[in-house]
Motif scaffolding. Structure first.
Motif, short mmCIF file in Angstrom:
data_model
loop_
_atom_site.label_atom_id
_atom_site.label_comp_id
_atom_site.label_asym_id
_atom_site.label_seq_id
_atom_site.Cartn_x
_atom_site.Cartn_y
_atom_site.Cartn_z
N LEU A 6 0.82 -1.20 0.00
CA LEU A 6 0.00 0.00 0.00
C LEU A 6 0.86 1.26 0.00
CD1 LEU A 6 -2.93 -0.81 2.47
CD2 LEU A 6 -3.09 -0.42 0.01
N PHE A 7 1.91 1.25 0.83
CA PHE A 7 2.76 2.44 0.96
C PHE A 7 3.81 2.57 -0.14
CE2 PHE A 7 1.22 2.04 5.39
CZ PHE A 7 0.75 3.34 5.57
N SER A 8 4.10 1.49 -0.82
CA SER A 8 5.11 1.55 -1.88
C SER A 8 4.50 1.52 -3.27
CB SER A 8 6.08 0.37 -1.74
OG SER A 8 5.41 -0.87 -1.89
N MET A 9 3.16 1.57 -3.34
CA MET A 9 2.49 1.45 -4.63
C MET A 9 2.75 2.65 -5.52
SD MET A 9 -1.50 0.53 -5.43
CE MET A 9 -1.41 -0.93 -4.39
N GLU A 10 3.22 2.36 -6.70
CA GLU A 10 3.42 3.37 -7.73
C GLU A 10 2.75 2.85 -9.01
OE1 GLU A 10 7.54 4.18 -8.23
OE2 GLU A 10 7.83 4.87 -6.17
N GLY A 11 1.67 3.50 -9.38
CA GLY A 11 0.91 3.01 -10.52
C GLY A 11 -0.02 1.90 -10.08
N SER A 12 -0.15 0.86 -10.90
CA SER A 12 -1.06 -0.24 -10.60
C SER A 12 -0.45 -1.20 -9.57
CB SER A 12 -1.40 -1.02 -11.87
OG SER A 12 -0.26 -1.72 -12.34
N PHE A 13 -1.32 -1.93 -8.91
CA PHE A 13 -0.85 -2.90 -7.93
C PHE A 13 0.02 -3.97 -8.58
CE2 PHE A 13 -1.60 -7.19 -6.20
CZ PHE A 13 -0.95 -7.05 -4.97
N VAL A 14 -0.41 -4.45 -9.75
CA VAL A 14 0.32 -5.51 -10.43
C VAL A 14 1.76 -5.09 -10.73
CG1 VAL A 14 0.52 -6.84 -12.57
CG2 VAL A 14 -1.69 -6.63 -11.43
N ASN A 15 1.93 -3.88 -11.28
CA ASN A 15 3.28 -3.40 -11.60
C ASN A 15 4.13 -3.24 -10.35
OD1 ASN A 15 2.90 -3.29 -14.38
ND2 ASN A 15 2.07 -1.21 -14.33
N THR A 16 3.53 -2.69 -9.30
CA THR A 16 4.26 -2.52 -8.04
C THR A 16 4.65 -3.86 -7.46
OG1 THR A 16 3.02 -0.49 -7.55
CG2 THR A 16 4.15 -1.57 -5.70
N ILE A 23 -11.25 -23.15 -2.44
CA ILE A 23 -12.14 -22.00 -2.63
C ILE A 23 -11.38 -20.69 -2.44
CG2 ILE A 23 -14.16 -20.79 -1.73
CD1 ILE A 23 -15.28 -23.55 -0.93
N THR A 24 -10.59 -20.61 -1.36
CA THR A 24 -9.84 -19.39 -1.05
C THR A 24 -8.84 -19.06 -2.15
OG1 THR A 24 -10.01 -19.84 1.32
CG2 THR A 24 -8.35 -18.25 0.63
N CYS A 25 -8.13 -20.08 -2.61
CA CYS A 25 -7.12 -19.90 -3.65
C CYS A 25 -7.76 -19.38 -4.95
CB CYS A 25 -6.39 -21.21 -3.91
SG CYS A 25 -4.97 -21.06 -5.01
N ALA A 26 -8.87 -19.97 -5.33
CA ALA A 26 -9.55 -19.56 -6.56
C ALA A 26 -10.02 -18.11 -6.47
CB ALA A 26 -10.74 -20.49 -6.83
N ILE A 27 -10.58 -17.73 -5.32
CA ILE A 27 -11.08 -16.36 -5.13
C ILE A 27 -9.93 -15.35 -5.18
CG2 ILE A 27 -12.13 -14.77 -3.47
CD1 ILE A 27 -13.87 -17.11 -2.52
N LEU A 28 -8.84 -15.64 -4.46
CA LEU A 28 -7.72 -14.70 -4.40
C LEU A 28 -7.01 -14.56 -5.74
CD1 LEU A 28 -6.17 -15.54 -0.90
CD2 LEU A 28 -7.62 -13.60 -1.54
N LYS A 29 -6.82 -15.68 -6.44
CA LYS A 29 -6.18 -15.62 -7.76
C LYS A 29 -7.01 -14.75 -8.72
CE LYS A 29 -3.62 -20.02 -7.81
NZ LYS A 29 -2.31 -19.51 -8.22
N SER A 30 -8.32 -14.92 -8.65
CA SER A 30 -9.21 -14.15 -9.52
C SER A 30 -9.22 -12.67 -9.11
CB SER A 30 -10.63 -14.72 -9.44
OG SER A 30 -11.53 -13.95 -10.21
N PHE A 31 -9.18 -12.40 -7.81
CA PHE A 31 -9.24 -11.03 -7.30
C PHE A 31 -7.98 -10.25 -7.65
CE2 PHE A 31 -8.29 -7.96 -3.89
CZ PHE A 31 -9.40 -7.14 -4.00
N PHE A 32 -6.80 -10.83 -7.38
CA PHE A 32 -5.55 -10.11 -7.61
C PHE A 32 -5.13 -10.16 -9.09
CE2 PHE A 32 -5.02 -11.12 -3.03
CZ PHE A 32 -4.87 -9.81 -2.57
N ALA A 33 -5.39 -11.27 -9.76
CA ALA A 33 -5.10 -11.43 -11.19
C ALA A 33 -3.68 -10.98 -11.54
CB ALA A 33 -6.12 -10.65 -12.02
#
Length: 295
Positions: free
Chosen positions: A48-58, A120-130
Motif C-alpha cells: 500500500l505504501f510503496s504502490m506506484e501506478g497499478s498494484f500488479v506493476n508494483t 475456494i480461497t485460492c480460486a477467489i484470491l487468484k481471480s481477485f488479484f489477477a
C-alpha cells in the motif's frame, strides 16, 4: 483365539494413534494465527505504501530482482526442484498420507475440510488479484523455467504452497511431541520441508517469492481453522470400520489411475514415489480387509 487377540491389539493401536491426534488437536488454539496475521498485514502495508501506478506493476517490480536471484540460486538442480514442486499438488501429495485414512480419521477430517477451504480461497484470491505469472511479465530468457511456461494471471497466491503448507501444518500439530526439545526439532523439520516445497515454485519459474510466502501463510491459517472446525466432529469415523474398506479401495484405485496418467505424461520420479505410497496403502487395506473376511 490368537487371531482375535491380534486383531484387538491392532485396533487398539489404531485407536491410540487417533486419540493422540485428537488430544493434540484440542491443544491447537486461535492464538496460533497471530503470526500469520502479522505477516499478511506487513505485506498489505508494504504494498500500500510503496504502490506506484497499478498494484500488479508494483507487486512485480518490487520483487523482480529477488525473484531472478532466488530462481538462479535455487535452480542449480532444476529436475530435483521440479519434482519437489509437485508435492504441492494434492494429487501427488495426498498418497503420502493416505495411510492415515483408517488409522487416524481425525487427521483426515482436518485435511479434507482444510483442502476444500484452500481450494475456494485460492480460486477467489487468484481471480481477485489477477497477477500475471513471471513468464508473462519477465523476459523468459533471463530465468529458469521448468515445464511449460505459464502466462496466466494466476500468480498470487501460490496454490502449491498453500496446499503443501496446509498439509504440513496439520501433520505438525497432529503428531506434535510432548517434550520441548522434540517439539522444536519436529517443528523445524516440518516447516523446513514446507518451505522447500513452497520455494521450489520460485526455482521452477512458476511464482514470485511473495506468492509462496503468502501461500504458506494462508495455508497455515486454513489448517488451523480446519483443525478447530473438526475438534468436536467425527464425520469420518466410519472409515475405521472395515466393512467400508472396499469404498476406500475404490477411491485409491481411481487415484492411482490419475497418478499413472500423470506419470505417463511426465515420467518423473515424484509420480513413481506417489504411486508406490498409494500401492503400499492399498496393500495394507486389502490385507486388513482379508483378515476381516476370514474372521
Amino acid at each position: 483365539m490368537i487371531k482375535t487377540l491380534a486383531n484387538q491389539t491392532e485396533l487398539t493401536k489404531g485407536h491410540n494413534l487417533n486419540s493422540i491426534v485428537e488430544n493434540n488437536f484440542k491443544k491447537v488454539n486461535l492464538k496460533l494465527l497471530i503470526v500469520p496475521i502479522v505477516i499478511l498485514l506487513f505485506f498489505i502495508c508494504f504494498f500500500l505504501f510503496s504502490m506506484e501506478g497499478s498494484f500488479v506493476n508494483t507487486y512485480v517490480e518490487s520483487q523482480k530482482d529477488l525473484f531472478l536471484n532466488l530462481n538462479h540460486l535455487l535452480s542449480i538442480y532444476p529436475n530435483l526442484e521440479y519434482n519437489i514442486s509437485y508435492l504441492g499438488d494434492a494429487l501427488v501429495l495426498f498418497p503420502f498420507v493416505f495411510i492415515f485414512l483408517f488409522l487416524t480419521p481425525k487427521l483426515w477430517e482436518a485435511i479434507l475440510t482444510s483442502s476444500l477451504i484452500t481450494l475456494i480461497t485460492c480460486a477467489i484470491l487468484k481471480s481477485f488479484f489477477a497477477v500475471p505469472r513471471p513468464a508473462a511479465m519477465i523476459d523468459m530468457s533471463t530465468f529458469t523455467i521448468m515445464g511449460r511456461p505459464n502466462i496466466l494471471h494466476t500468480s498470487l497466491p501460490s496454490g502449491h504452497a498453500m496446499t503443501a503448507f496446509m498439509v504440513i501444518t496439520i501433520l505438525l500439530y497432529a503428531f506434535m511431541p510432548k517434550k520441548k526439545a522434540s517439539k522444536i526439532l519436529w517443528s523445524v523439520i516440518l516447516i523446513t520441508v514446507g518451505l522447500v516445497i513452497a520455494f521450489s515454485r520460485v526455482a521452477v519459474g512458476a511464482h514470485y517469492p511473495v506468492d509462496t510466502i503468502i501461500g504458506c501463510t494462508i495455508g497455515y491459517s486454513i489448517a488451523i481453522f480446519g483443525v478447530k472446525i473438526n475438534t468436536k466432529l467425527n464425520w469420518l469415523y466410519w472409515m475405521k470400520n472395515r466393512k467400508f474398506y472396499p469404498i476406500i479401495m475404490l477411491i485409491l484405485s481411481i487415484w492411482a489411475y490419475l497418478v499413472i496418467m500423470k506419470l505417463i505424461k511426465h515420467n518423473m520420479v515424484i509420480f513413481y514415489l506417489s504411486l508406490l505410497a498409494l500401492i503400499a496403502t492399498f496393500v495394507v487395506i486389502v490385507n486388513k480387509y482379508a483378515k476381516t473376511i476370514k474372521a
